[in-house]
Design an enzyme around this catalytic site. Structure first.
Site, PDB file in Angstrom:
ATOM      1  N   HIS A 194      -2.047  -2.652  -6.685  1.00 24.36           N
ATOM      2  CA  HIS A 194      -2.535  -2.246  -5.281  1.00 24.36           C
ATOM      3  C   HIS A 194      -4.290  -2.247  -5.227  1.00 24.36           C
ATOM      4  CE1 HIS A 194      -3.126   1.025  -1.938  1.00 24.36           C
ATOM      5  NE2 HIS A 194      -3.134  -0.182  -1.326  1.00 24.36           N
TER       6      HIS A 194
ATOM      7  N   SER B  66       0.815  -1.241   0.047  1.00 27.84           N
ATOM      8  CA  SER B  66      -0.196   0.001   0.101  1.00 27.84           C
ATOM      9  C   SER B  66       0.860   1.260  -0.102  1.00 27.84           C
ATOM     10  CB  SER B  66      -1.014  -0.067   1.084  1.00 27.84           C
ATOM     11  OG  SER B  66      -0.187  -0.410   2.341  1.00 27.84           O
TER      12      SER B  66
ATOM     13  N   ASN C  82      -3.277   6.417  -0.679  1.00 24.87           N
ATOM     14  CA  ASN C  82      -2.903   6.566   0.764  1.00 24.87           C
ATOM     15  C   ASN C  82      -2.259   7.908   0.822  1.00 24.87           C
ATOM     16  OD1 ASN C  82      -4.008   4.132   1.751  1.00 24.87           O
ATOM     17  ND2 ASN C  82      -2.413   2.903   1.051  1.00 24.87           N
TER      18      ASN C  82
ATOM     19  N   GLU D  13      -4.627   0.380  -8.234  1.00 19.39           N
ATOM     20  CA  GLU D  13      -3.514   1.423  -8.656  1.00 19.39           C
ATOM     21  C   GLU D  13      -2.324   0.628  -9.051  1.00 19.39           C
ATOM     22  OE1 GLU D  13      -2.475   3.210  -4.716  1.00 19.39           O
ATOM     23  OE2 GLU D  13      -2.451   5.277  -5.401  1.00 19.39           O
TER      24      GLU D  13
HETATM   25  N1  CAA Z   1     -17.535  -9.135  -0.131  1.00 20.39           N
HETATM   26  C1  CAA Z   1     -16.709  -8.744   1.004  1.00 20.39           C
HETATM   27  N2  CAA Z   1     -17.023  -7.785   1.716  1.00 20.39           N
HETATM   28  C2  CAA Z   1     -18.343  -7.550   1.739  1.00 20.39           C
HETATM   29  C3  CAA Z   1     -19.285  -7.860   0.706  1.00 20.39           C
HETATM   30  C4  CAA Z   1     -18.726  -8.813  -0.037  1.00 20.39           C
HETATM   31  N3  CAA Z   1     -19.334  -9.536  -1.032  1.00 20.39           N
HETATM   32  N4  CAA Z   1     -20.597  -7.133   0.740  1.00 20.39           N
HETATM   33  C5  CAA Z   1     -20.475  -6.574   1.988  1.00 20.39           C
HETATM   34  N5  CAA Z   1     -19.189  -6.347   2.166  1.00 20.39           N
HETATM   35  C6  CAA Z   1     -18.565  -5.708   3.510  1.00 20.39           C
HETATM   36  C7  CAA Z   1     -18.590  -4.342   3.872  1.00 20.39           C
HETATM   37  O1  CAA Z   1     -17.365  -3.887   3.973  1.00 20.39           O
HETATM   38  C8  CAA Z   1     -19.199  -4.261   5.361  1.00 20.39           C
HETATM   39  O2  CAA Z   1     -18.808  -5.078   6.385  1.00 20.39           O
HETATM   40  P1  CAA Z   1     -19.970  -5.652   7.617  1.00 20.39           P
HETATM   41  O3  CAA Z   1     -21.327  -5.599   7.085  1.00 20.39           O
HETATM   42  O4  CAA Z   1     -19.604  -7.122   7.872  1.00 20.39           O
HETATM   43  O5  CAA Z   1     -19.926  -4.806   8.753  1.00 20.39           O
HETATM   44  C9  CAA Z   1     -20.371  -4.766   4.936  1.00 20.39           C
HETATM   45  O6  CAA Z   1     -19.853  -6.122   4.205  1.00 20.39           O
HETATM   46  C10 CAA Z   1     -21.229  -3.882   4.460  1.00 20.39           C
HETATM   47  O7  CAA Z   1     -22.093  -4.360   3.747  1.00 20.39           O
HETATM   48  P2  CAA Z   1     -23.376  -3.591   2.826  1.00 20.39           P
HETATM   49  O8  CAA Z   1     -23.907  -4.654   1.909  1.00 20.39           O
HETATM   50  O9  CAA Z   1     -23.982  -2.596   3.600  1.00 20.39           O
HETATM   51  O10 CAA Z   1     -22.185  -3.080   1.759  1.00 20.39           O
HETATM   52  P3  CAA Z   1     -22.330  -1.319   1.240  1.00 20.39           P
HETATM   53  O11 CAA Z   1     -22.897  -1.537   0.092  1.00 20.39           O
HETATM   54  O12 CAA Z   1     -22.826  -0.441   2.449  1.00 20.39           O
HETATM   55  O13 CAA Z   1     -20.904  -0.994   0.893  1.00 20.39           O
HETATM   56  C11 CAA Z   1     -18.292  -0.681   1.209  1.00 20.39           C
HETATM   57  C12 CAA Z   1     -20.055  -1.384   1.752  1.00 20.39           C
HETATM   58  C13 CAA Z   1     -18.447  -0.773  -0.339  1.00 20.39           C
HETATM   59  C14 CAA Z   1     -17.423  -1.224   1.927  1.00 20.39           C
HETATM   60  C15 CAA Z   1     -18.706   0.830   1.486  1.00 20.39           C
HETATM   61  O14 CAA Z   1     -18.673   1.041   2.770  1.00 20.39           O
HETATM   62  C16 CAA Z   1     -17.226   1.648   1.165  1.00 20.39           C
HETATM   63  O15 CAA Z   1     -17.240   2.034   0.091  1.00 20.39           O
HETATM   64  N6  CAA Z   1     -16.498   2.083   2.146  1.00 20.39           N
HETATM   65  C17 CAA Z   1     -15.308   2.853   1.816  1.00 20.39           C
HETATM   66  C18 CAA Z   1     -14.297   1.802   1.701  1.00 20.39           C
HETATM   67  C19 CAA Z   1     -12.991   2.263   1.267  1.00 20.39           C
HETATM   68  O16 CAA Z   1     -12.616   3.460   1.393  1.00 20.39           O
HETATM   69  N7  CAA Z   1     -12.029   1.367   1.099  1.00 20.39           N
HETATM   70  C20 CAA Z   1     -10.371   1.733   0.580  1.00 20.39           C
HETATM   71  C21 CAA Z   1      -9.801   1.637   1.964  1.00 20.39           C
HETATM   72  S1  CAA Z   1      -8.175   1.914   1.542  1.00 20.39           S
HETATM   73  C22 CAA Z   1      -7.448   0.940   0.981  1.00 20.39           C
HETATM   74  O17 CAA Z   1      -7.877  -0.197   0.801  1.00 20.39           O
HETATM   75  C23 CAA Z   1      -6.163   1.072   0.449  1.00 20.39           C
HETATM   76  C24 CAA Z   1      -4.996   0.662   1.498  1.00 20.39           C
HETATM   77  O18 CAA Z   1      -3.936   0.576   0.974  1.00 20.39           O
HETATM   78  C25 CAA Z   1      -5.196   0.783   3.015  1.00 20.39           C
END
Ligand code: CAA
Length: 287
Positions: free
Chosen positions: A143, A122, A193, A155
């Site tokens: 990424h 990352s 990031n 990325e």
């Molecule tokens: N597979 C995996 N995870 C899933 C899923 C699937 N099929 N369906 C849902 N999820 C996950 C969600 O993350 C969340 O967890 P819990 O229910 O267990 O608490 C949940 O399941 C949410 O389910 P929803 O059906 O309500 O999902 P949603 O339509 O609300 O969308 C999301 C969830 C897409 C994660 C949305 O909240 C989102 O876009 N969040 C921001 C994510 C983000 O910013 N990601 C980038 C992080 S930075 C990174 O990754 C880079 C790094 O190097 C650190």
């Protein structure tokens, strides 16, 4: 190598990112070797993949046949030598430079000289990691974003010596995986990031200074700015240890005090409050 000749993919590391990456490849018909150091980690990963696929199935985004095919396409192993036939290795082990270098030196000797190495790092420098192998031209940053099966972005980071051929191959492959590749140059934190982590870090500063509660900070960004998750919920989701490691890479790599990690973030990581994965971060979770 032509994209249509690719069928043997190895993913090293079965944690949050690795299992998601394996799932995406397997769903798109690739045979995947998922590798980790302990079978119990691999069993957990398969369980996570199965749950993720079940959620897609319930939302009618995939069929039951696709779920079965995806699970059948993934083999797990704790023997690193099983990567010897891989045409592509995607590395998603812990965000630690020394651990990654040790692994790359090992697999450099096991794999064919033609095998492409793609790191899901990352923020660690692709050029520096690539230079530790005998194939810097076949080394690239790929990424994925968390949750990998849901987020469209990949990325793509070309190191100093990454060949055009490798870059084009991974770009086309990302599209075949139904992702959108975006190319960036190799600077600490890349783009994703470099923009996200200062927001999360500043949110933690505001919490530490008592400007507002964790719920209020998140509500402001969710309801006011339309972010799907507030920054503290997102930090818990990513893992506070991962956030801290990325801030440190940017602080050291860019030499600018604006990337100084918030003391509260450091303290929480030292206390083992790592977010969702430990059951406790800025919020509490069922493990
Ligand atoms: N597979 C995996 N995870 C899933 C899923 C699937 N099929 N369906 C849902 N999820 C996950 C969600 O993350 C969340 O967890 P819990 O229910 O267990 O608490 C949940 O399941 C949410 O389910 P929803 O059906 O309500 O999902 P949603 O339509 O609300 O969308 C999301 C969830 C897409 C994660 C949305 O909240 C989102 O876009 N969040 C921001 C994510 C983000 O910013 N990601 C980038 C992080 S930075 C990174 O990754 C880079 C790094 O190097 C650190």
């Amino acid at each position: 190598m032509k994209l249509e000749d690719l069928n043997d993919v190895s993913v090293i590391g079965s944690g949050t990112m690795g299992n998601g990456i394996a799932q995406v490849f397997a769903l798109h018909g690739y045979k995947v070797n998922l590798i980790d150091i302990k079978q119990e980690l691999l069993d957990k990963a398969i369980n996570t993949i199965s749950n993720s696929l079940e959620r897609f199935l319930k939302k009618e985004k995939i069929t039951r046949e696709q779920k079965t095919m995806t699970l059948n396409n993934i083999k797990t192993t704790t023997d690193i030598n099983d990567i010897k036939n891989a045409q592509l290795v995607v590395e998603a082990v812990t965000e630690n430079y020394d651990i990654k270098v040790r692994l790359y030196r090992q697999i450099d000797d096991i794999c064919s000289p033609d095998t492409i190495f793609a790191s899901n790092t990352s923020s660690l420098p692709i050029t520096k990691l690539a230079s530790q192998t005998k194939r810097p031209d076949k080394f690239i940053g790929m990424h994925f974003m968390n949750p990998v099966p849901m987020m469209k972005l990949v990325e793509l980071i070309r190191g100093f010596a990454t060949s055009e051929e490798t870059g084009d191959f991974i770009r086309k492959l990302s599209e075949k995986l139904d992702k959108v590749p975006v190319e960036v140059n190799d600077y600490p934190g890349f783009i994703g990031n470099r923009l996200l982590m200062p927001l999360i870090n500043e949110a933690i500063f505001t919490l530490m200074e008592g400007v507002a509660t964790a719920e209020a900070i998140d509500n402001i960004m969710r309801l006011g700015m339309g972010h799907p998750m507030g920054p503290l919920t997102l930090a818990d989701f990513i893992g506070l240890d991962v956030c801290l490691a990325i801030m440190r890479v940017m602080y050291e790599g860019l030499g600018n005090p604006k990337y100084y990690p918030c003391p509260l973030l450091i303290k929480m990581v030292e206390a083992g409050f790592l977010g969702r994965k430990s059951g406790h971060g800025f919020f509490k979770y069922d493990k």
